[in-house]
Design a protein around this motif. Sequence first.
Motif, PDB file in Angstrom:
ATOM      1  N   LEU A  87       0.827  -1.203   0.000  1.00 47.14           N
ATOM      2  CA  LEU A  87       0.000   0.000   0.000  1.00 47.14           C
ATOM      3  C   LEU A  87       0.863   1.254   0.000  1.00 47.14           C
ATOM      4  CD1 LEU A  87      -2.885   1.002  -0.067  1.00 47.14           C
ATOM      5  CD2 LEU A  87      -2.899   0.973   2.438  1.00 47.14           C
ATOM      6  N   GLU A  88       1.949   1.230   0.745  1.00 51.55           N
ATOM      7  CA  GLU A  88       2.873   2.367   0.747  1.00 51.55           C
ATOM      8  C   GLU A  88       3.488   2.562  -0.634  1.00 51.55           C
ATOM      9  OE1 GLU A  88       7.147   3.582   2.813  1.00 51.55           O
ATOM     10  OE2 GLU A  88       5.842   2.113   3.797  1.00 51.55           O
ATOM     11  N   HIS A  89       3.886   1.456  -1.247  1.00 50.49           N
ATOM     12  CA  HIS A  89       4.466   1.537  -2.583  1.00 50.49           C
ATOM     13  C   HIS A  89       3.456   2.081  -3.586  1.00 50.49           C
ATOM     14  CE1 HIS A  89       6.855   0.556  -6.104  1.00 50.49           C
ATOM     15  NE2 HIS A  89       5.845  -0.142  -6.587  1.00 50.49           N
ATOM     16  N   ALA A 152      -5.389 -10.166   0.031  1.00 49.43           N
ATOM     17  CA  ALA A 152      -6.020 -11.418   0.431  1.00 49.43           C
ATOM     18  C   ALA A 152      -5.954 -12.449  -0.691  1.00 49.43           C
ATOM     19  CB  ALA A 152      -7.473 -11.165   0.822  1.00 49.43           C
ATOM     20  N   ALA A 153      -5.878 -13.709  -0.301  1.00 50.09           N
ATOM     21  CA  ALA A 153      -5.790 -14.789  -1.285  1.00 50.09           C
ATOM     22  C   ALA A 153      -7.012 -14.822  -2.191  1.00 50.09           C
ATOM     23  CB  ALA A 153      -5.620 -16.133  -0.571  1.00 50.09           C
ATOM     24  N   ASP A 154      -8.162 -14.394  -1.658  1.00 50.23           N
ATOM     25  CA  ASP A 154      -9.383 -14.399  -2.464  1.00 50.23           C
ATOM     26  C   ASP A 154      -9.701 -13.016  -3.048  1.00 50.23           C
ATOM     27  OD1 ASP A 154     -10.022 -13.134  -0.119  1.00 50.23           O
ATOM     28  OD2 ASP A 154     -11.902 -14.232   0.223  1.00 50.23           O
ATOM     29  N   PHE A 206      -8.420  -0.336  -1.747  1.00 47.92           N
ATOM     30  CA  PHE A 206      -7.783  -1.589  -1.373  1.00 47.92           C
ATOM     31  C   PHE A 206      -8.234  -2.141  -0.026  1.00 47.92           C
ATOM     32  CE2 PHE A 206      -4.520  -0.203  -4.499  1.00 47.92           C
ATOM     33  CZ  PHE A 206      -4.512  -1.340  -5.283  1.00 47.92           C
ATOM     34  N   ALA A 207      -9.075  -1.387   0.694  1.00 45.29           N
ATOM     35  CA  ALA A 207      -9.452  -1.797   2.044  1.00 45.29           C
ATOM     36  C   ALA A 207     -10.091  -3.192   2.054  1.00 45.29           C
ATOM     37  CB  ALA A 207     -10.393  -0.767   2.657  1.00 45.29           C
TER      38      ALA A 207
END
Length: 211
Positions: A87-89, A152-154, A206-207
């Motif tokens: 997220l920082e990137h 997340a994987a999903d 992205f949350a």
Amino acid sequence: MPRPTWDNLDADRRERVLHAAMAEFGRHGYSGGSLNVIAREAGVAKGSLFQYFDDKFDFFAHVAEQASLGIYAVMQPYLEKADTPFLEHFTGLVEVWIDYMHTHPLERGITAATTMELDPQVRTAVREPVHRLYAQGLRPLLEQAQRDGELAADADIDALLSLLILLLPHLALAPFEPGLDSALALHGTNAATRRRNAHRLVTTLFAGAAA
């Protein structure tokens, strides 16, 4: 596609034509852009443009493609996965994106012309290759973050990609053009406020996908 006469044109003249076309199409879009103005500003005869391209649409499509490739080349180093958290990137990437559009009004104008073109056939033809570039750059970054457990994987990568293809052109334009974002203060503010509010958008996007 340009005709062979375009490739055989000397580099300085080709650059003048591209510069004039980006300025005119960026101000007025495909429909309102004037080939007469482009030819005059480039210092060439209008008829010469039809020696280089089949028609106005072919010319516009090439200008849009070249602008997109140029933007992609600048942004590509920032699309590589870094050691910093995802997220920082990504928020850093967005800062670079907004700063680039701030200092490159011609490229910003072509982004507006391709994003907001009214003619559906023209819009489809010029946006599809641009969207492929977005996907080419962003999908590996998202997939790597998912493999690293930072998404997340999903997490639905296709849905995230679709949302980013909507968000990034918005962030290219809204900070510099009035009336495009009435909810967040992106236009008419200082750089720090623009960045802070752009971060809010990225964080919210992205949350739901965070690991």
